[in-house]
Design a protein around this motif. Structure first.
Motif, PDB file in Angstrom:
ATOM      1  N   ASP A   1     -26.622-130.425  -9.261  1.00  0.00           N
ATOM      2  CA  ASP A   1     -25.940-131.541  -9.917  1.00  0.00           C
ATOM      3  C   ASP A   1     -25.960-131.323 -11.428  1.00  0.00           C
ATOM      4  O   ASP A   1     -26.385-130.271 -11.914  1.00  0.00           O
ATOM      5  CB  ASP A   1     -26.623-132.868  -9.548  1.00  0.00           C
ATOM      6  CG  ASP A   1     -26.610-133.120  -8.041  1.00  0.00           C
ATOM      7  OD1 ASP A   1     -25.550-132.887  -7.429  1.00  0.00           O
ATOM      8  OD2 ASP A   1     -27.649-133.547  -7.496  1.00  0.00           O
ATOM      9  N   SER A   2     -25.512-132.321 -12.178  1.00  0.00           N
ATOM     10  CA  SER A   2     -25.466-132.206 -13.634  1.00  0.00           C
ATOM     11  C   SER A   2     -25.551-133.594 -14.248  1.00  0.00           C
ATOM     12  O   SER A   2     -25.559-134.610 -13.539  1.00  0.00           O
ATOM     13  CB  SER A   2     -24.158-131.526 -14.074  1.00  0.00           C
ATOM     14  OG  SER A   2     -23.052-132.354 -13.766  1.00  0.00           O
ATOM     15  N   VAL A   3     -25.583-133.625 -15.577  1.00  0.00           N
ATOM     16  CA  VAL A   3     -25.552-134.913 -16.287  1.00  0.00           C
ATOM     17  C   VAL A   3     -24.262-135.654 -15.961  1.00  0.00           C
ATOM     18  O   VAL A   3     -24.249-136.880 -15.824  1.00  0.00           O
ATOM     19  CB  VAL A   3     -25.679-134.686 -17.804  1.00  0.00           C
ATOM     20  CG1 VAL A   3     -25.533-135.993 -18.560  1.00  0.00           C
ATOM     21  CG2 VAL A   3     -27.028-134.037 -18.146  1.00  0.00           C
ATOM     22  N   LEU A   4     -23.174-134.910 -15.806  1.00  0.00           N
ATOM     23  CA  LEU A   4     -21.895-135.522 -15.450  1.00  0.00           C
ATOM     24  C   LEU A   4     -21.971-136.154 -14.061  1.00  0.00           C
ATOM     25  O   LEU A   4     -21.458-137.259 -13.843  1.00  0.00           O
ATOM     26  CB  LEU A   4     -20.783-134.468 -15.487  1.00  0.00           C
ATOM     27  CG  LEU A   4     -19.368-134.946 -15.142  1.00  0.00           C
ATOM     28  CD1 LEU A   4     -18.937-136.073 -16.066  1.00  0.00           C
ATOM     29  CD2 LEU A   4     -18.384-133.777 -15.227  1.00  0.00           C
ATOM     30  N   THR A   5     -22.629-135.481 -13.128  1.00  0.00           N
ATOM     31  CA  THR A   5     -22.824-136.048 -11.787  1.00  0.00           C
ATOM     32  C   THR A   5     -23.597-137.355 -11.875  1.00  0.00           C
ATOM     33  O   THR A   5     -23.254-138.346 -11.219  1.00  0.00           O
ATOM     34  CB  THR A   5     -23.576-135.051 -10.888  1.00  0.00           C
ATOM     35  OG1 THR A   5     -22.885-133.810 -10.860  1.00  0.00           O
ATOM     36  CG2 THR A   5     -23.695-135.593  -9.470  1.00  0.00           C
ATOM     37  N   SER A   6     -24.647-137.360 -12.677  1.00  0.00           N
ATOM     38  CA  SER A   6     -25.456-138.576 -12.842  1.00  0.00           C
ATOM     39  C   SER A   6     -24.613-139.721 -13.383  1.00  0.00           C
ATOM     40  O   SER A   6     -24.736-140.869 -12.928  1.00  0.00           O
ATOM     41  CB  SER A   6     -26.630-138.305 -13.779  1.00  0.00           C
ATOM     42  OG  SER A   6     -27.493-137.314 -13.259  1.00  0.00           O
ATOM     43  N   ALA A   7     -23.742-139.423 -14.353  1.00  0.00           N
ATOM     44  CA  ALA A   7     -22.879-140.464 -14.914  1.00  0.00           C
ATOM     45  C   ALA A   7     -21.895-140.978 -13.868  1.00  0.00           C
ATOM     46  O   ALA A   7     -21.617-142.198 -13.811  1.00  0.00           O
ATOM     47  CB  ALA A   7     -22.125-139.907 -16.123  1.00  0.00           C
ATOM     48  N   GLN A   8     -21.374-140.092 -13.038  1.00  0.00           N
ATOM     49  CA  GLN A   8     -20.450-140.517 -11.986  1.00  0.00           C
ATOM     50  C   GLN A   8     -21.153-141.408 -10.971  1.00  0.00           C
ATOM     51  O   GLN A   8     -20.587-142.405 -10.499  1.00  0.00           O
ATOM     52  CB  GLN A   8     -19.866-139.280 -11.291  1.00  0.00           C
ATOM     53  CG  GLN A   8     -18.950-138.458 -12.184  1.00  0.00           C
ATOM     54  CD  GLN A   8     -18.633-137.095 -11.586  1.00  0.00           C
ATOM     55  OE1 GLN A   8     -19.284-136.652 -10.640  1.00  0.00           O
ATOM     56  NE2 GLN A   8     -17.634-136.423 -12.135  1.00  0.00           N
ATOM     57  N   GLU A   9     -22.389-141.086 -10.644  1.00  0.00           N
ATOM     58  CA  GLU A   9     -23.160-141.913  -9.703  1.00  0.00           C
ATOM     59  C   GLU A   9     -23.491-143.264 -10.322  1.00  0.00           C
ATOM     60  O   GLU A   9     -23.379-144.306  -9.662  1.00  0.00           O
ATOM     61  CB  GLU A   9     -24.434-141.169  -9.305  1.00  0.00           C
ATOM     62  CG  GLU A   9     -24.164-139.946  -8.449  1.00  0.00           C
ATOM     63  CD  GLU A   9     -25.347-138.993  -8.370  1.00  0.00           C
ATOM     64  OE1 GLU A   9     -25.402-138.199  -7.413  1.00  0.00           O
ATOM     65  OE2 GLU A   9     -26.223-139.034  -9.280  1.00  0.00           O
ATOM     66  N   ALA A  10     -23.892-143.251 -11.586  1.00  0.00           N
ATOM     67  CA  ALA A  10     -24.224-144.512 -12.265  1.00  0.00           C
ATOM     68  C   ALA A  10     -23.009-145.429 -12.350  1.00  0.00           C
ATOM     69  O   ALA A  10     -23.144-146.657 -12.294  1.00  0.00           O
ATOM     70  CB  ALA A  10     -24.775-144.224 -13.659  1.00  0.00           C
ATOM     71  N   ALA A  11     -21.811-144.852 -12.456  1.00  0.00           N
ATOM     72  CA  ALA A  11     -20.591-145.656 -12.520  1.00  0.00           C
ATOM     73  C   ALA A  11     -20.364-146.429 -11.235  1.00  0.00           C
ATOM     74  O   ALA A  11     -19.662-147.447 -11.228  1.00  0.00           O
ATOM     75  CB  ALA A  11     -19.391-144.759 -12.816  1.00  0.00           C
TER      76      ALA A  11
END
Length: 569
Positions: free
Chosen positions: A340-350
């Motif tokens: 995963d990545s920081v971008l993945t984390s942001a997508q999940e948080a959204a």
């Protein structure tokens, strides 16, 4: 001459403001655009007025669909390159590469509505932003003109224009109607001699018309893609039906055990947690995850990481699909993995998911500590440290946080050995992790219990995870006693490559045996002997693996997974 009747001031202002708002809305809608993805490609979506959804594939041609939007609105889709980190290839034959590409596109065809919904909301958001921006510009321009004119000149213009309010309004309406008619009349009808492609019949792209070189490509390979799509849909639909049947059979079996007194009593307020891990973009499992959550009455979902394959923007469709598998009002707690990545984390948080960041969160009364992996693995590129600290430092920090908090119920991490110092300290009673693609435990480590989840995508060595299962996919149900603060039992739900689901009986979690002379938690160690290789994905040191029920795999994880395969654990 009849004197013109001047409308009241409030009405004149209402008409002016309404006209400005309508003009700005039209501008905002007709110029909306968004940058998202289409399958493995990056793509730009732009609203236009030709009444068609046109996907521009450059020299290959275009794919056209009649637009479902009103007022002659359409969408132009410009397909761009596949991101560089998704283009790694090996020395396989041309046919093997083609099959690999079809697998990637299958993610899009498997759940196209996810992409459609994302594009719709992105264009709506873009239209809203542009509308607001246009209104701000109009308001500032009006204010500037007002200042330049001065009071005297404004009064003169008002005296001249106010009596002609209705004529001016009628003129504006006529211009708007004529403009709308011209726009609607400019809609391009389907061209003669360009029939809809039969390949898309019965799919979300039914009625699509192909132009250019793409038409011959679709004729040649479209049948293969459609067969893969239909095979994938049929496989997971049948597996989901089998899962429901297996659950009903297990409920009957469990009821008999309970009546015979063979099942241990469980507190009424026990919390049910569903563990998934290493999903690797296999969106076909989404319906089965949701079914398991609903059938079990899951209170909390735990994701032990590796939701994607490379953590790229185009894998948002994967995150969206798994988010749709979470029942309403059920929290999802995530410890992102090395894929995963920081971008993945942001997508999940959204999506409202709770992405762990090294602190303690509470869900349904369970206090959970965890963090995303400090390493990042990219297919064809190997593994690198992507954060400010090493795995050993992260492990020590988690142990220190657990001991400082004092009442952590569960540790959720991706790589098992990262949680070992916390378990050894006695400050964490239970750990959930993934990463190895093999189930292990529950087994005592230090003064806590460690459980390693197998891959919920059925990830098998050297095999892609998109399409029907290549390996056995597993999910795990945990029941937590909030009064005693401990996990009571584990229950594995598995689906094999034949699409057959099995709901295994619950297995009690073993009691922790204190070390000789040690009855209280010890202080967190300063550092942990966690030294994963920077050349490959980190995996757990050899674990004491339990025999999986019903003949599941007992193979230990390899300490050096090959970066050549589709997935590195």
């Amino acid at each position: 001459m009849t004197e013109r009747r001047t409308p009241p001031r409030w009405l004149r202002w209402t008409l002016v403001v309404t006209a400005a708002v309508v003009a700005c809305v039209v501008y905002g809608v007709t110029t909306a655009s968004a940058e998202l993805n289409l399958g493995p490609h990056e793509a730009v979506y732009e609203v236009d007025t030709d009444g068609l959804v046109v996907t521009d594939l450059g020299p290959l041609g275009t794919l056209e669909i009649d637009s479902p939007l009103p007022l002659g609105l359409g969408v132009d889709v410009t397909v761009q390159e596949i991101p560089a980190d998704l283009t790694a290839v090996d020395d396989a034959s041309t046919l093997d590469k083609l099959v690999g590409d079809l697998d990637r596109y299958l993610q899009f065809y498997d759940s196209p509505q996810i992409t459609f919904d994302a594009v719709t909301w992105a264009l709506v958001a873009s239209a809203a932003r542009r509308t607001v921006g246009a209104l701000v510009v109009v308001a500032l321009a009006a204010w500037g003109v007002r200042l330049l004119l001065g009071p005297r000149r404004r009064d003169e213009l008002s005296a001249t224009l106010a009596p002609r309010t209705w004529q001016l309004t009628a003129g504006a309406v006529v211009v708007g109607v004529v403009g709308s008619t011209l726009v609607a009349g400019d809609v391009t009808p389907p061209r003669a001699g360009r029939p809809a492609s039969e390949v898309f019949a019965g799919t979300a792209l039914e009625g699509a018309r192909i132009t250019g070189r793409l038409a011959s490509v679709v004729d040649t390979y479209g049948g293969q893609l459609l067969e893969l799509y239909e095979e994938n849909e049929a496989f997971y639909a049948a597996a989901d039906d089998d899962l429901h049947d297996a659950w009903r059979a297990w409920e009957i079996r469990d009821a008999v055990r309970t009546n015979l007194g063979a099942a241990s009593p469980v507190p009424e307020d026990a919390v049910t947690m569903l563990v998934v891990s290493d999903l690797h973009c296999n969106t076909g499992m989404s319906p089965l995850i949701r079914s398991t959550a609903e059938l079990s009455g899951t209170d909390v979902m735990l994701n032990a990481g590796d939701t994607t394959m490379n953590g790229t923007a185009v894998e948002k469709a994967c995150v969206d699909s798994f988010a749709a598998a979470v029942p309403d009002d059920v929290p999802m707690i995530v410890a992102d993995g090395n894929h995963d990545s920081v971008l993945t984390s942001a997508q999940e948080a959204a999506h409202g998911q709770v992405v762990l960041d090294g602190s303690v969160v509470e869900a349904s009364g369970v206090r959970i500590l965890g963090d995303r992996d400090v390493l990042e693995t990219r297919i064809g590129e190997g593994t690198t440290v992507a954060r400010e600290r090493t795995p050993a430092e992260q492990a020590a920090e988690l142990a220190a946080t657990a001991c400082a908090e004092g009442d952590v119920d569960l540790l959720l991490v991706h790589t098992p050995v990262v949680g070992d110092p916390a378990l050894e300290s006695g400050c964490v009673p239970f750990q959930v992790s993934g990463h190895t693609h093999r189930r292990a435990g529950p087994v005592q480590v230090g003064q806590g219990i460690r459980y390693v989840s197998a891959s919920t995508a059925g990830a098998a060595s050297g095999q892609a995870t998109v399409g029907p299962l290549r390996g056995t996919a597993e999910m795990t149900l945990l029941r937590f006693d909030p009064e005693d603060g401990r996990v009571l039992d584990v229950q594995v739900v598995s689906v094999n490559p034949a699409g057959q689901a099995t709901v295994h009986d619950r297995e009690p979690v073993p009691e922790v045996v204190p070390a000789v002379g040690q009855l209280e938690p010890t202080a967190a160690p300063e550092a942990a002997p966690v030294t994963p290789s920077p050349e490959a994905s980190p995996v757990a040191t050899p674990l004491e693996l339990e025999d999986p029920p019903d003949g599941g795999s007992t193979q230990e994880p390899s300490p050096s997974p090959s970066p050549e395969g589709p997935l590195a654990p």
